[in-house]
Scaffold this active site. Structure first.
Site, short mmCIF file in Angstrom:
data_model
loop_
_atom_site.label_atom_id
_atom_site.label_comp_id
_atom_site.label_asym_id
_atom_site.label_seq_id
_atom_site.Cartn_x
_atom_site.Cartn_y
_atom_site.Cartn_z
N LYS A 73 46.79 47.33 40.08
CA LYS A 73 45.94 46.55 39.82
C LYS A 73 46.09 48.22 38.41
CE LYS A 73 41.08 47.25 40.39
NZ LYS A 73 39.64 47.80 41.49
N SER A 148 36.38 43.51 41.07
CA SER A 148 36.77 44.32 40.68
C SER A 148 38.57 43.60 40.23
CB SER A 148 36.90 44.81 39.91
OG SER A 148 37.23 46.02 40.81
N SER A 172 36.55 45.17 46.10
CA SER A 172 37.02 44.91 44.89
C SER A 172 38.24 44.77 45.54
CB SER A 172 36.94 45.78 44.92
OG SER A 172 36.04 45.47 43.23
#
Ligand code: GLN
Length: 485
Positions: A73, A148, A172
């Site tokens: 990420k 997210s 997330s």
């Protein structure tokens, strides 16, 4: 469609690499080819590091993570590789150091494919808050992958990466894992170093894993966990093998179903059905299944949306146009430069959080908002403590819904916030929690969540593995079915 190397779990690949049946380069090429094929439509990656992946694959030795392609990420700092947090304000930022999880993986021979898309500064539940573009769900390209960490989830679900790291502050990792039909595992707070994880809400941020199956989750956690003196909240735990007891089954384990969450407004019937079936499966496997109450969990979401923005407002003060990333040009003085940099660099959701957080921390409001939210956090922690006196694990949905359509919740922040209503309590308490595919509803994956005691990742993993093996979830995203053999 035919199964390619990039569709297999890491433990299968590393066993085949170990006996020289395949090479790490074969696996890396398979992932890179899949990225080329599907990423124009999935859009999981912000940066693809193909050259680095090829070099690392060629040099990889043998080991649990060696030669296995990984995606990170884009909130995890990578030395020499642009790290944006999905934000315009960090668009040009190239970190001078690696985050600890990647430093450890790199040293163990991991292969980096690239950096994945995410909601700006990890604020969101759909990846639509990325300043660059939304990521799409490989099960249905008109739907969100969750967020997210939606880029990491979509990459693993579509065979672009074998596994990936994300961050779970309010859900997330578990929520996008649920929406993309893969495994998402958030360990105990402090077990994995946050050094080099660009902070959103420091007391809630957990580096967490996306994998094809639960065994891989144990392996990836084992490679990144363990004390780090550079993170003051890192636990003194030594590194160890979290996969060791994974085969032990669930006989005698006490599993509490969070019943009140199942009937709750906004929970799709298909989600409730899959979770009820999961409870029956645990009973059939020999667990003692009962029902549990978490009386203060209803207030967890509200407490989270005071605590997380408060911490964010402080953490994000550092983006001043001087120290990192973007600077608005042509300002007459430092105040104007600072205001314009932040005004044009941050997106709407980030600004909303900074304003909310600043307000709730300000004199006269602190006690009523931030202070009150911290008290609620303590009550949620106590609910878990009481529940774990009677049960070893708690079972619930991960997300109230399956993957929703792009644009469906962007107009209403509150409806977006509700996507994390069942994941936030475990973040507030810092306890380990996993989302495992529990089947489909309306053709889309449903995640089942298991929460455990702090530092009892072993019980969470072994129960999740037993469930996963027994269920044998084998459905695949339509995107992959559409690829010609
Ligand atoms: N959706 C939650 C938020 O927007 C959780 C985000 C996260 O876990 N990073 O804050």
């Amino acid at each position: 469609m035919s199964v390619e190397l990039c569709d297999l779990p890491a433990h299968v690949l590393s066993a085949r690499i170990a006996v020289a049946e395949i090479t790490a380069s074969d696996v890396a090429e398979s992932c890179l080819a899949r990225i080329e094929r599907v990423d124009p439509s999935v859009k999981a990656f912000l940066t693809v590091t193909a050259e680095l992946a090829r070099e690392q694959a060629a040099a990889a030795g043998v080991g649990a993570v060696a030669g296995i392609p990984l995606a990170l990420k884009d909130v995890l700092a990578t030395k020499g590789i642009r790290t944006t947090c999905g934000s315009k304000i960090l668009e040009p930022y190239v970190p001078p150091y690696d985050c600890t999880p990647w430093e450890r993986l790199r040293a163990a021979g991991s292969v980096l494919l690239g950096k994945t898309n995410c909601d700006e500064f990890a604020m969101g539940s759909s990846t639509e808050n990325s300043a660059f573009f939304p990521t799409r769900n490989p099960w249905d390209l008109e739907r969100v992958p969750g967020g997210s960490s939606g880029g990491s989830a979509a990459a693993v679900a579509s065979g672009e990466a074998i596994w990936a790291l994300g961050t779970d502050t309010g859900g997330s990792v578990r929520q996008p894992a649920a929406l993309c039909g893969i495994v998402g595992f958030k360990p105990t707070y402090g077990l994995v170093s946050r050094y080099g994880l660009i902070a959103f809400a420091s007391s809630l941020d957990h580096v967490s894993t996306f994998t094809r199956d639960v065994r891989d989750g144990a392996t990836l956690l084992s490679a990144i966990a363990g004390h780090d003196p550079r993170d003051s909240t890192s636990l003194p735990q030594p590194a160890r093998d979290y996969g060791r007891g994974i085969e032990e089954g669930v006989k005698g384990l006490r599993v509490g179903v969070v019943d009140s969450w199942l009937g709750q407004e906004g929970v799709e019937p298909g989600v409730t059905e899959r979770v009820r079936e999961a409870a029956e499966r645990f009973a059939a496997l020999g667990a003692e299944v009962g029902s549990v109450e978490l009386p203060h969990a209803d207030y967890a979401l509200s407490a989270y949306y005071l605590i997380a923005p408060a911490e964010a407002s402080s953490n994000l003060a550092r983006y001043d146009g001087v120290r990192y990333g973007h600077r608005a040009p042509g300002a007459r003085d430092v105040v104007e430069m600072n205001m314009r940099t932040r005004g044009e660099g941050f997106g709407d959701e980030v600004k909303r959080r900074i304003m909310l957080g600043t307000y709730s921390l300000s004199a006269g409001y602190y006690d009523a908002y931030y202070g009150q939210a911290q008290k609620v956090r303590t009550l949620v922690i106590r609910d878990f403590q009481a529940a774990f006196e009677r049960y070893d694990l708690l079972l619930s949905p991960t997300s109230p819904t399956v993957a929703f359509r792009l644009g469906e919740k962007t107009e209403n922040p509150l409806s977006m916030y509700l996507a994390d209503v069942f994941t936030i309590p475990a973040d507030l308490a810092g306890i380990p929690a996993i989302s495992v595919p529990g089947g489909l509803a309306d053709g889309l994956p449903v995640g089942v969540q298991l929460m455990g005691r702090a530092l009892d990742e072993d019980t969470v993993l072994r129960a999740a593995w037993a469930f996963e093996q027994d269920l044998g979830f084998a459905a695949r995203p339509s995107l992959l079915e559409g690829l010609a053999a």
